[in-house]
Design a protein around this motif. Structure first.
Motif, short mmCIF file in Angstrom:
data_model
loop_
_atom_site.label_atom_id
_atom_site.label_comp_id
_atom_site.label_asym_id
_atom_site.label_seq_id
_atom_site.Cartn_x
_atom_site.Cartn_y
_atom_site.Cartn_z
N HIS A 64 -26.75 -13.74 44.84
CA HIS A 64 -26.27 -14.80 45.44
C HIS A 64 -25.08 -15.53 44.77
CE1 HIS A 64 -28.70 -16.76 42.38
NE2 HIS A 64 -28.31 -17.88 42.90
N LYS A 98 -24.56 -21.00 41.12
CA LYS A 98 -23.52 -22.31 41.07
C LYS A 98 -23.85 -22.75 39.52
CE LYS A 98 -22.38 -22.16 45.09
NZ LYS A 98 -21.18 -21.91 45.83
N CYS A 142 -21.08 -15.09 40.39
CA CYS A 142 -20.17 -15.88 41.18
C CYS A 142 -18.77 -15.33 41.28
CB CYS A 142 -20.41 -17.42 41.10
SG CYS A 142 -19.88 -18.30 42.24
C1 LIG Z 1 -13.96 -13.71 47.05
C2 LIG Z 1 -14.79 -14.73 46.85
C3 LIG Z 1 -14.37 -16.12 46.58
C4 LIG Z 1 -15.48 -17.13 46.26
N1 LIG Z 1 -15.02 -18.36 45.60
C5 LIG Z 1 -16.04 -19.13 45.23
C6 LIG Z 1 -15.80 -20.32 44.63
O1 LIG Z 1 -14.78 -20.54 44.20
N2 LIG Z 1 -16.80 -21.20 44.18
C7 LIG Z 1 -18.07 -20.96 44.60
O2 LIG Z 1 -18.87 -21.84 44.38
N3 LIG Z 1 -18.38 -19.71 45.51
C8 LIG Z 1 -17.42 -18.86 45.79
N4 LIG Z 1 -17.77 -17.75 46.58
C9 LIG Z 1 -19.11 -17.61 46.97
C10 LIG Z 1 -19.31 -17.73 48.52
O3 LIG Z 1 -19.02 -19.14 48.82
C11 LIG Z 1 -20.40 -17.20 48.80
O4 LIG Z 1 -20.56 -15.90 48.43
C12 LIG Z 1 -20.86 -17.32 50.24
O5 LIG Z 1 -21.13 -18.58 50.85
C13 LIG Z 1 -22.26 -16.50 50.37
O6 LIG Z 1 -23.29 -17.11 49.88
P1 LIG Z 1 -24.18 -15.98 48.84
O7 LIG Z 1 -22.99 -15.35 48.14
O8 LIG Z 1 -25.13 -16.79 47.98
O9 LIG Z 1 -25.15 -14.91 49.67
C14 LIG Z 1 -16.77 -16.91 46.61
C15 LIG Z 1 -17.12 -15.58 47.44
C16 LIG Z 1 -16.17 -14.74 47.66
C17 LIG Z 1 -16.78 -13.41 47.90
#
Ligand SMILES: Cc1cc2nc3c(=O)[nH]c(=O)nc-3n(C[C@H](O)[C@H](O)[C@H](O)COP(=O)(O)O)c2cc1C
Length: 211
Positions: free
Chosen positions: A18, A21, A159
């Motif tokens: 996931h 954070k 993350c």
């Molecule tokens: C390319 C990419 C960039 C992301 N950038 C951020 C970010 O800057 N900060 C953050 O808290 N989450 C970031 N995320 C996480 C996404 O918000 C998260 O993967 C999505 O909401 C799905 O939740 P999960 O990964 O917990 O299943 C990013 C995800 C991806 C794939």
């Protein structure tokens, strides 16, 4: 591993993964695990086998602290055990560059075949009009995906981070932006709390079969 065991392991890792954070600042990823993850990155595919991706692995607390304000003050930056900056070469990815010629040269082909590959690479880029930075960044995202999956397989949280000011990050890292630009970041470490409920669309919303 039997296919059924591999499927279970991969599914469990996908549920475990996931967007973490906040990482536990007391827990550090071992050098052995980091080497493993970087090897997974190295073995990842790139279009045309161009391998224009670089990974800058940061553990220095002072450097993480300097980067944090340029990364929307996200806590993943300074709580992570290891922060990976995925960058792509730019000028080197232009058709007929020394880098491109060398990568096709690595294949050990006859001269005519090597030239044909260089011409094909040029034609591909002419047709797509994709700036080399954009094209290179796509390759970074493949590695990013593999890194996050591999991490989850060995119990490491991650993350992906797109929330950063690119120019500022490149300046802090003193990159020569004529040659190399930042695509995306990947923070790694160990979670502090429980992970939130997954929000996902139903499979029918994202996939269709055409038999
Ligand atoms: C390319 C990419 C960039 C992301 N950038 C951020 C970010 O800057 N900060 C953050 O808290 N989450 C970031 N995320 C996480 C996404 O918000 C998260 O993967 C999505 O909401 C799905 O939740 P999960 O990964 O917990 O299943 C990013 C995800 C991806 C794939």
């Amino acid at each position: 591993m039997y296919p059924s065991e591999a499927k279970t392991a991969l599914l469990e890792a996908s549920v475990f993964r996931h967007a973490c954070k906040l990482f536990d600042t007391q827990k550090r990823i071992s050098d052995d695990d980091m080497r493993f993850l970087l090897e997974i990155a190295r073995l990842s595919p790139t279009s045309f086998g161009m391998q224009g991706v670089r990974l800058i692995v940061i553990t220095d607390p002072a450097l993480k602290a300097a980067l944090k304000p340029a990364c929307w003050n996200q806590n993943q930056i300074d709580s992570s055990s290891h922060l990976i900056i995925l960058t792509t070469r730019t000028a080197d990815l232009e058709p007929y560059s020394d880098w491109v010629k060398a990568r096709f040269g690595d294949r050990g082909l006859a001269k005519a075949q090597e030239e044909a590959y260089n011409d094909k690479y040029n034609a591909f880029h002419q047709e797509r009009h994709t700036p080399v930075y954009e094209w290179g960044a796509r390759q970074c995202y493949i590695i990013l995906g593999n890194l996050m999956s591999a991490s989850a397989m060995i119990g490491i949280d991650s993350c992906a981070i797109e929330g950063f000011e690119k120019n500022k990050v490149e300046k802090i890292l003193a990159l020569d932006t004529q040659r190399e630009e930042v695509a995306v970041l990947c923070a790694l470490g160990y979670r502090t709390g429980a992970q939130p409920q997954k929000q996902r669309l139903a499979l029918e919303m994202i996939a269709e079969f055409r038999a």
